[in-house]
Structure formats: C-alpha cells, structure tokens
Motif scaffolding. Structure first.
Motif, PDB file in Angstrom:
ATOM      1  N   ALA A   1      44.050  41.031  39.391  1.00 26.62           N
ATOM      2  CA  ALA A   1      42.929  41.018  39.617  1.00 26.62           C
ATOM      3  C   ALA A   1      42.164  39.856  38.932  1.00 26.62           C
ATOM      4  CB  ALA A   1      42.023  42.013  39.149  1.00 26.62           C
ATOM      5  N   ALA A   2      42.517  39.433  37.414  1.00 30.84           N
ATOM      6  CA  ALA A   2      42.219  38.295  36.965  1.00 30.84           C
ATOM      7  C   ALA A   2      42.646  36.906  37.707  1.00 30.84           C
ATOM      8  CB  ALA A   2      42.506  38.133  35.837  1.00 30.84           C
ATOM      9  N   LEU A   3      43.761  37.000  38.437  1.00 32.05           N
ATOM     10  CA  LEU A   3      44.354  35.694  38.837  1.00 32.05           C
ATOM     11  C   LEU A   3      43.561  35.644  40.434  1.00 32.05           C
ATOM     12  CD1 LEU A   3      48.172  35.742  38.325  1.00 32.05           C
ATOM     13  CD2 LEU A   3      46.311  34.435  37.263  1.00 32.05           C
ATOM     14  N   THR A   4      43.263  36.695  40.944  1.00 33.20           N
ATOM     15  CA  THR A   4      42.661  36.322  42.163  1.00 33.20           C
ATOM     16  C   THR A   4      40.965  36.409  42.184  1.00 33.20           C
ATOM     17  OG1 THR A   4      42.765  38.957  42.252  1.00 33.20           O
ATOM     18  CG2 THR A   4      44.502  37.733  43.389  1.00 33.20           C
ATOM     19  N   SER A   5      40.338  36.340  41.188  1.00 34.13           N
ATOM     20  CA  SER A   5      39.290  36.127  40.877  1.00 34.13           C
ATOM     21  C   SER A   5      38.634  34.600  41.197  1.00 34.13           C
ATOM     22  CB  SER A   5      38.533  36.472  39.433  1.00 34.13           C
ATOM     23  OG  SER A   5      39.197  35.720  38.693  1.00 34.13           O
TER      24      SER A   5
ATOM     25  N   VAL B   1      41.335  27.909  38.486  1.00 33.16           N
ATOM     26  CA  VAL B   1      42.319  27.657  37.417  1.00 33.16           C
ATOM     27  C   VAL B   1      43.711  27.306  37.874  1.00 33.16           C
ATOM     28  CG1 VAL B   1      43.746  28.233  35.316  1.00 33.16           C
ATOM     29  CG2 VAL B   1      41.211  28.817  35.294  1.00 33.16           C
ATOM     30  N   GLN B   2      44.021  28.097  38.796  1.00 35.13           N
ATOM     31  CA  GLN B   2      45.429  27.768  39.250  1.00 35.13           C
ATOM     32  C   GLN B   2      45.345  26.479  40.538  1.00 35.13           C
ATOM     33  OE1 GLN B   2      47.877  31.739  40.676  1.00 35.13           O
ATOM     34  NE2 GLN B   2      45.469  32.302  40.290  1.00 35.13           N
ATOM     35  N   VAL B   3      44.405  26.369  41.146  1.00 35.23           N
ATOM     36  CA  VAL B   3      44.354  25.301  42.030  1.00 35.23           C
ATOM     37  C   VAL B   3      44.372  23.768  41.138  1.00 35.23           C
ATOM     38  CG1 VAL B   3      42.899  24.005  43.570  1.00 35.23           C
ATOM     39  CG2 VAL B   3      43.517  26.561  44.021  1.00 35.23           C
ATOM     40  N   LEU B   4      43.557  24.048  39.884  1.00 32.90           N
ATOM     41  CA  LEU B   4      43.417  22.853  39.046  1.00 32.90           C
ATOM     42  C   LEU B   4      44.852  22.716  38.361  1.00 32.90           C
ATOM     43  CD1 LEU B   4      41.637  20.880  37.480  1.00 32.90           C
ATOM     44  CD2 LEU B   4      41.323  22.675  35.763  1.00 32.90           C
ATOM     45  N   ALA B   5      45.546  23.576  38.035  1.00 33.71           N
ATOM     46  CA  ALA B   5      46.832  23.524  37.198  1.00 33.71           C
ATOM     47  C   ALA B   5      47.554  23.031  38.360  1.00 33.71           C
ATOM     48  CB  ALA B   5      47.109  24.830  36.649  1.00 33.71           C
TER      49      ALA B   5
END
Length: 130
Positions: A60-64, A70-74
C-alpha cells in the motif's frame, strides 16, 4: 616545525559553474538514492517475512502517490547513473584490442549499454512470465 598545506578556498557551489563537474556530482549523488531504494526493497523483504498484514501495508505504501513518485524518481536516477557510468567505462579500463586494432570508446560504451538492455529484458521476461 610543521607546515600546514595550502587549501585553496572554494565557494559552496564550486561545481555548479562547470557543466562537466555538475554532471559528475549529479552522477555521484544518484548513488545515494539508489542506496536508499535498496533499503526500501530490503524493508519489503522484511515485511514479507512478517506476514500478510505487514506485506499488504508495504505494498500500500509503494502504490501510494508518494511511493510511486519515489519509485519513478529512483528509476530515472538509476538509469542516468548507469548511462553515465557506461560512458566512463572505456576510460577506466585498459584499451580493448580486437584483431590488432583498438576498439573505439563509443563501441565499448555501446556494448555495455546493449548488454545492460539485454539483461534487463531477460529479467523483465522472467518477472512477467513467472
């Protein structure tokens, strides 16, 4: 008597004025975010071991929206880091000689990038197919 070495004064943003230094500093600092993202993935493995409820909270935290940002930036910074690192590779390794001729630096860089793309595609196929 000991002499102190001369330390040339540098302003705080000494690296910003030169494009090459700015890209170098950006590449070096992207490794910090890549390291931070590996900590996030390690936390995911820990949450997976703690059970279904902990894992669902992690997902849930990753899909917020913040997690996706954060994932796209990383991903973007990791790609930038990899591409710029591959450009440095021919300078960091001994010259590659094939059939008595030195391989041009751009060919070495292209070889690294093609291998990177191939490994990424194989990993994607395994993850999507499995």
């Amino acid at each position: 008597m000991t002499r102190r070495p001369y330390l040339r004064p540098r302003p705080a943003g000494w690296w910003v004025a030169d494009r090459r230094r700015a890209l170098y500093m950006l590449r070096e600092n992207t490794s910090l975010l890549v390291g931070f993202y590996s900590v996030i993935l390690t936390m995911g493995v820990i949450r997976l071991g703690q059970g279904r409820v902990a894992w669902d909270g992690f997902v849930a935290a990753l899909t917020s929206p913040a997690g996706i940002f954060v994932q796209v930036l990383a991903l973007g910074l990791a790609c930038f880091h990899a591409v710029t690192w591959f450009r440095v590779a021919p300078k960091a390794m001994p010259p590659l000689i094939l059939k008595g001729k030195r391989v041009p630096e751009y060919r070495v860089t292209q070889g690294h990038q093609v291998l990177w793309a191939a490994v990424s595609l194989v990993m994607l196929a395994v993850l999507v197919g499995g």
